[in-house]
Design an enzyme around this catalytic site. Structure first.
Site, PDB file in Angstrom:
ATOM      1  N   GLU A  98     -62.460 -12.742  49.436  1.00 13.92           N
ATOM      2  CA  GLU A  98     -62.245 -14.192  49.524  1.00 13.92           C
ATOM      3  C   GLU A  98     -61.564 -14.616  50.813  1.00 13.92           C
ATOM      4  O   GLU A  98     -61.928 -15.606  51.416  1.00 13.92           O
ATOM      5  CB  GLU A  98     -61.266 -14.625  48.411  1.00 13.92           C
ATOM      6  CG  GLU A  98     -61.853 -14.946  47.093  1.00 13.92           C
ATOM      7  CD  GLU A  98     -60.755 -15.444  46.161  1.00 13.92           C
ATOM      8  OE1 GLU A  98     -59.874 -14.636  45.790  1.00 13.92           O
ATOM      9  OE2 GLU A  98     -60.777 -16.622  45.811  1.00 13.92           O
ATOM     10  N   GLU A 132     -60.118  -7.230  40.844  1.00  9.43           N
ATOM     11  CA  GLU A 132     -59.318  -8.327  41.388  1.00  9.43           C
ATOM     12  C   GLU A 132     -58.914  -8.036  42.843  1.00  9.43           C
ATOM     13  O   GLU A 132     -58.954  -8.931  43.694  1.00  9.43           O
ATOM     14  CB  GLU A 132     -58.075  -8.534  40.496  1.00  9.43           C
ATOM     15  CG  GLU A 132     -57.005  -9.458  41.049  1.00  9.43           C
ATOM     16  CD  GLU A 132     -57.465 -10.877  41.342  1.00  9.43           C
ATOM     17  OE1 GLU A 132     -58.609 -11.232  41.010  1.00  9.43           O
ATOM     18  OE2 GLU A 132     -56.679 -11.614  41.952  1.00  9.43           O
ATOM     19  N   CYS A 164     -40.857 -27.502  39.926  1.00 11.46           N
ATOM     20  CA  CYS A 164     -40.085 -28.732  40.055  1.00 11.46           C
ATOM     21  C   CYS A 164     -39.276 -28.719  41.352  1.00 11.46           C
ATOM     22  O   CYS A 164     -38.958 -27.665  41.888  1.00 11.46           O
ATOM     23  CB  CYS A 164     -39.114 -28.866  38.899  1.00 11.46           C
ATOM     24  SG  CYS A 164     -39.878 -28.740  37.302  1.00 11.46           S
ATOM     25  N   LYS A 175     -60.057 -24.764  44.978  1.00  9.07           N
ATOM     26  CA  LYS A 175     -59.036 -24.291  44.028  1.00  9.07           C
ATOM     27  C   LYS A 175     -59.470 -24.542  42.590  1.00  9.07           C
ATOM     28  O   LYS A 175     -59.216 -23.744  41.706  1.00  9.07           O
ATOM     29  CB  LYS A 175     -57.711 -25.003  44.323  1.00  9.07           C
ATOM     30  CG  LYS A 175     -56.547 -24.518  43.473  1.00  9.07           C
ATOM     31  CD  LYS A 175     -56.090 -23.134  43.903  1.00  9.07           C
ATOM     32  CE  LYS A 175     -55.027 -22.542  43.005  1.00  9.07           C
ATOM     33  NZ  LYS A 175     -54.964 -21.090  43.130  1.00  9.07           N
ATOM     34  N   LYS A 211     -59.920 -10.492  45.952  1.00  5.45           N
ATOM     35  CA  LYS A 211     -58.918 -11.111  46.837  1.00  5.45           C
ATOM     36  C   LYS A 211     -59.267 -10.833  48.290  1.00  5.45           C
ATOM     37  O   LYS A 211     -59.240 -11.717  49.122  1.00  5.45           O
ATOM     38  CB  LYS A 211     -57.537 -10.530  46.491  1.00  5.45           C
ATOM     39  CG  LYS A 211     -56.394 -11.449  46.498  1.00  5.45           C
ATOM     40  CD  LYS A 211     -56.255 -12.414  45.360  1.00  5.45           C
ATOM     41  CE  LYS A 211     -57.454 -13.096  44.850  1.00  5.45           C
ATOM     42  NZ  LYS A 211     -57.317 -13.816  43.622  1.00  5.45           N
ATOM     43  N   HIS A 262     -71.969   7.418  40.189  1.00  9.15           N
ATOM     44  CA  HIS A 262     -73.252   6.952  39.658  1.00  9.15           C
ATOM     45  C   HIS A 262     -73.951   5.986  40.620  1.00  9.15           C
ATOM     46  O   HIS A 262     -74.849   5.260  40.212  1.00  9.15           O
ATOM     47  CB  HIS A 262     -73.037   6.278  38.298  1.00  9.15           C
ATOM     48  CG  HIS A 262     -72.477   7.223  37.272  1.00  9.15           C
ATOM     49  ND1 HIS A 262     -73.202   8.290  36.782  1.00  9.15           N
ATOM     50  CD2 HIS A 262     -71.264   7.299  36.686  1.00  9.15           C
ATOM     51  CE1 HIS A 262     -72.465   8.975  35.918  1.00  9.15           C
ATOM     52  NE2 HIS A 262     -71.267   8.388  35.848  1.00  9.15           N
ATOM     53  N   TRP A 274     -42.581 -30.609  37.128  1.00  7.17           N
ATOM     54  CA  TRP A 274     -43.828 -29.916  36.743  1.00  7.17           C
ATOM     55  C   TRP A 274     -43.616 -29.569  35.278  1.00  7.17           C
ATOM     56  O   TRP A 274     -42.768 -28.749  34.925  1.00  7.17           O
ATOM     57  CB  TRP A 274     -43.983 -28.676  37.623  1.00  7.17           C
ATOM     58  CG  TRP A 274     -45.046 -27.712  37.207  1.00  7.17           C
ATOM     59  CD1 TRP A 274     -44.869 -26.570  36.485  1.00  7.17           C
ATOM     60  CD2 TRP A 274     -46.433 -27.774  37.522  1.00  7.17           C
ATOM     61  NE1 TRP A 274     -46.073 -25.919  36.331  1.00  7.17           N
ATOM     62  CE2 TRP A 274     -47.048 -26.631  36.953  1.00  7.17           C
ATOM     63  CE3 TRP A 274     -47.231 -28.679  38.225  1.00  7.17           C
ATOM     64  CZ2 TRP A 274     -48.407 -26.384  37.073  1.00  7.17           C
ATOM     65  CZ3 TRP A 274     -48.578 -28.418  38.338  1.00  7.17           C
ATOM     66  CH2 TRP A 274     -49.150 -27.287  37.773  1.00  7.17           C
ATOM     67  N   ASN A 279     -34.249 -27.830  37.247  1.00  7.38           N
ATOM     68  CA  ASN A 279     -35.414 -26.947  37.390  1.00  7.38           C
ATOM     69  C   ASN A 279     -35.170 -25.739  36.500  1.00  7.38           C
ATOM     70  O   ASN A 279     -34.030 -25.269  36.406  1.00  7.38           O
ATOM     71  CB  ASN A 279     -35.552 -26.434  38.824  1.00  7.38           C
ATOM     72  CG  ASN A 279     -35.987 -27.509  39.789  1.00  7.38           C
ATOM     73  OD1 ASN A 279     -36.279 -28.628  39.402  1.00  7.38           O
ATOM     74  ND2 ASN A 279     -36.030 -27.150  41.066  1.00  7.38           N
ATOM     75  N   GLY A 280     -36.228 -25.191  35.918  1.00  5.09           N
ATOM     76  CA  GLY A 280     -36.072 -23.984  35.096  1.00  5.09           C
ATOM     77  C   GLY A 280     -36.289 -24.295  33.631  1.00  5.09           C
ATOM     78  O   GLY A 280     -36.870 -25.329  33.274  1.00  5.09           O
ATOM     79  N   ARG A 317     -45.032 -28.979  46.582  1.00  9.46           N
ATOM     80  CA  ARG A 317     -44.782 -27.955  45.557  1.00  9.46           C
ATOM     81  C   ARG A 317     -45.619 -28.183  44.305  1.00  9.46           C
ATOM     82  O   ARG A 317     -45.708 -27.303  43.452  1.00  9.46           O
ATOM     83  CB  ARG A 317     -43.294 -27.978  45.155  1.00  9.46           C
ATOM     84  CG  ARG A 317     -42.360 -27.576  46.270  1.00  9.46           C
ATOM     85  CD  ARG A 317     -40.932 -27.967  45.935  1.00  9.46           C
ATOM     86  NE  ARG A 317     -40.423 -27.257  44.792  1.00  9.46           N
ATOM     87  CZ  ARG A 317     -39.636 -26.185  44.865  1.00  9.46           C
ATOM     88  NH1 ARG A 317     -39.285 -25.716  46.040  1.00  9.46           N
ATOM     89  NH2 ARG A 317     -39.208 -25.601  43.779  1.00  9.46           N
TER      90      ARG A 317
HETATM   91  C1  F6R Z   1     -59.902 -16.349  42.982  1.00  7.29           C
HETATM   92  C2  F6R Z   1     -59.820 -17.546  42.180  1.00  7.29           C
HETATM   93  C3  F6R Z   1     -60.963 -17.922  41.333  1.00  7.29           C
HETATM   94  C4  F6R Z   1     -60.484 -18.533  40.029  1.00  7.29           C
HETATM   95  C5  F6R Z   1     -61.677 -19.082  39.216  1.00  7.29           C
HETATM   96  C6  F6R Z   1     -61.240 -19.615  37.874  1.00  7.29           C
HETATM   97  O1  F6R Z   1     -58.762 -16.136  43.748  1.00  7.29           O
HETATM   98  O2  F6R Z   1     -58.829 -18.244  42.223  1.00  7.29           O
HETATM   99  O3  F6R Z   1     -61.807 -16.840  41.107  1.00  7.29           O
HETATM  100  O4  F6R Z   1     -59.817 -17.551  39.298  1.00  7.29           O
HETATM  101  O5  F6R Z   1     -62.304 -20.087  39.944  1.00  7.29           O
HETATM  102  O6  F6R Z   1     -60.301 -20.606  38.024  1.00  7.29           O
HETATM  103  P1  F6R Z   1     -59.375 -21.052  36.826  1.00  7.29           P
HETATM  104  O7  F6R Z   1     -58.419 -19.965  36.533  1.00  7.29           O
HETATM  105  O8  F6R Z   1     -58.710 -22.298  37.321  1.00  7.29           O
HETATM  106  O9  F6R Z   1     -60.288 -21.314  35.667  1.00  7.29           O
END
Ligand code: F6R
Length: 603
Positions: free
Chosen positions: A486, A479, A2, A598, A483, A502, A72, A98-99, A27
């Site tokens: 990507e 993970e 928010c 995203k 990261k 292995h 939000w 906010n919060g 935001r």
């Molecule tokens: C990696 C990333 C993606 C998402 C995936 C699932 O940094 O963001 O691998 O995790 O596309 O997305 P959600 O969580 O929105 O289902």
């Protein structure tokens, strides 16, 4: 998350507030509103975008004082009624917040009994009613705001304006607020971006401060006395300001993790009692008879789910499986009535995950979503929803949502364990105390960001990067590699550390750094053997470690504070920073990596 903006001065408040809200749009939010104050209050609020609110606003308005908000949703969906500002019964007190106010249920019940009428589902609305009640006893506006705020539990930044009064009142606890100083006018915001066109002279408020803003100046009360905190002059460009002074949203979001995690946990855990309150209505009989908790998720959310599956098995003593959403089918050998299918998705809109959850529902399984987005498709299609409360994430690469997903599902695991009678209250207290320590532990990692940056730049030209870990460290290795690949476009892979020998060991050379997790919850003794294997092949080893003696075998050791099974989650923050700084040194498009989106709404 928010956003808040406030203005008091000799000019018109409306254009300042409208511009402030537009500046806060980055935001992320789902509704917006303003209150303009003079002898009385005019409130305008709309769900949806700031443009929808602008369409509802008058072209001009005479008031010289007002507050605005982008919301939000956390309590109640994004509707006009739930948008801020909120007012009391008389309509003379308006509040933006906010919060999260943790004790709002109890306060609302008390105010209800005293005849107050509520018009929203928010936690915020108790605040104007409390202030109104104080004013009715004859308190001054300043006393009324102070007394009302003293009754609040939780985290908040609150700004208040009262009809017929000349001032704005602002206070905070664990949520930012900044005052902007102008000439004959004063500004307030949760984020300087809101008023950067107006002034760059600012004072950051501290927890517990009460700021009283009038056109002629600002008074700040701290610890019961008038304080005169230092002013700062900002030299930020507008673009940097949007990112809170960070170069990229991703870096900002990495640094927001302590605050996001606090918000995730706020009001939900009692480590002393070993209890969790997630506001879920899973019938006791169903939880006791569960045979499988089945997670479905994609990408980073899938790795968060793997972490969670380990926790569910350990704490709730029930089989837990994780499926890649795009591969999922509700297959044989399962009793749908004894299966809980959990969709983990920060966006709530991932097509693969939605398709998986539909398949589980068709088969008759009970479904639960774990998401960051209230009102998203997944929340409408699952039987129950758990909101991770990480706040909006703009960088394509998920960072703070991963941390909040794991934290949320840790609470879920404890709740299931307690309900099933498989988890003692002592062990529950231990896990919840560790969980409560995670935001602080993450902050300690963030404090070493410069050091991580230096090491990342040293290794940026490596041929490839390998991430290894065991147990809870295994999903974090996956993970970490995701990261890095990507955002840097470098070859990176994550392995269960025991798998190295292995096959993948054939790839290890002096030009392939290995990043290892050696913490509680990741079998560090066993991993040490794998570290020795790769070192013998000349690979530099970087360890995120809480394991005594590991430093002798690591080329670089980054310490992980003691938070038990959540140490790998904290270690992940090193991997996030490492990925970020490798990508930065190559000048990559960090917030919008090539070919990625995203929210992936196609199968
Ligand atoms: C990696 C990333 C993606 C998402 C995936 C699932 O940094 O963001 O691998 O995790 O596309 O997305 P959600 O969580 O929105 O289902």
């Amino acid at each position: 998350m928010c956003g808040i903006v406030g203005y008091v001065g000799t000019g018109a408040a409306l254009p300042v507030l409208a511009t402030g809200l537009s500046n806060l749009e980055y935001r992320g939010y789902d509704s917006a509103g303003v209150a303009l104050a003079d002898g009385d209050l005019d409130v305008y609020k709309r769900s949806g975008e700031v443009d929808a609110l602008r369409a509802a606003l008058p072209e001009s308005a005479p008031q010289h004082r007002g507050i605005g908000h982008t919301r939000w949703s956390t309590h109640g969906p994004p509707t006009d009624a739930n948008a801020h500002p909120h007012t009391g019964c008389s309509g003379d007190v308006a509040v933006v917040h906010n919060g999260i106010i943790e004790n709002y249920d109890a306060l609302r019940a008390e105010l209800d009994a005293d005849g107050h009428t509520f018009t929203s589902e928010t936690d915020t609305e108790v605040v104007p009613h409390l202030i109104e009640a104080e004013l009715e006893t004859g308190a001054s506006p300043r006393e009324a705001v102070r007394s009302a705020v003293e009754r609040l539990e939780g985290s908040f930044a609150i700004v208040v304006t009262i009809a017929g009064d000349d001032e704005l009142y602002a206070t905070r606890r664990d949520s930012p607020l900044v005052v902007g100083h102008g000439d004959g006018e004063q500004f307030l915001a949760s984020d300087v971006t809101a008023f950067l066109e107006q002034t760059r002279e600012v004072t950051y408020l501290e927890d517990g401060d009460l700021a009283i803003l009038a056109a002629g100046g600002v008074t700040i009360e701290r610890d019961g006395e008038t304080a005169d905190p230092d002013r700062e002059t900002l030299d930020w460009e507008a673009d940097a300001a949007e990112k809170g002074g960070y170069e990229h949203y991703m870096l900002k979001e990495i640094h927001e993790q302590p605050a996001a995690l606090r918000q995730t946990l706020s009001g939900r855990i009692d480590p002393d009692a070993g209890t969790v309150d997630l506001d879920l209505d899973l019938p006791a009989e169903y939880v006791s008879s569960l045979e499988e908790v089945q997670f479905v998720a994609a990408g980073t959310s899938n790795y968060a789910a793997r972490y969670a599956a380990e926790l569910v098995e350990e704490l709730a003593d029930v089989r837990a499986t994780v499926e890649i959403a795009s591969e999922y089918e509700f297959s044989g050998g399962r009793d749908p009535w004894r299966t809980l299918t959990v969709a983990v998705t920060q966006s709530g809109e991932t097509a693969d995950t939605l398709s998986a959850i539909r398949s589980a529902s068709r088969a008759g399984a009970r479904t639960l979503s774990v998401t960051n987005t209230l009102g998203s498709t997944v929340t409408r299609e699952t039987d129950d929803s758990l909101f991770i409360r990480a706040g909006p994430e703009i960088g394509v690469a998920a960072t703070k949502t991963f941390a909040s997903q794991v934290a949320t599902m840790t609470m879920l695991s404890v709740a299931l364990g307690r309900q099933r009678g498989t988890l003692s209250s002592d062990r529950a207290s231990e896990v919840l105390s560790s969980l409560r320590g995670v935001p602080g532990a993450v902050q300690q990692v963030l404090d070493r960001a410069d050091d991580v940056g230096e090491v990342a730049r040293e290794h940026a030209d490596a041929d490839a990067f390998f991430f290894v870990g065991r147990q809870y460290g295994c999903p974090v290795a996956l993970e970490g590699a995701l990261k890095l690949k990507e955002i840097s476009y470098d070859h990176a892979e994550g392995f269960a550390a025991g798998e190295l020998k292995h096959g993948p060991l054939a790839l290890v050379t002096p030009d392939t750094p290995v990043l290892a997790i050696m913490t509680d919850g990741s079998r560090p003794d066993a991993t040490l053997n794998n570290v020795k294997e790769v070192q013998a092949r000349g690979a530099p080893v970087i360890g995120a470690s809480s394991h005594e003696g590991a430093d002798r075998y690591l080329d670089v050791e980054w310490p992980v504070p003691d938070v038990g099974v959540l140490e790998p989650l904290v270690a992940n923050v090193y991997w996030q920073l490492f990925a970020y700084y490798v990508a930065e040194s190559k000048d990559r498009s960090i917030d919008k990596p090539r070919n990625l989106a995203k929210s992936v709404t196609v199968e």
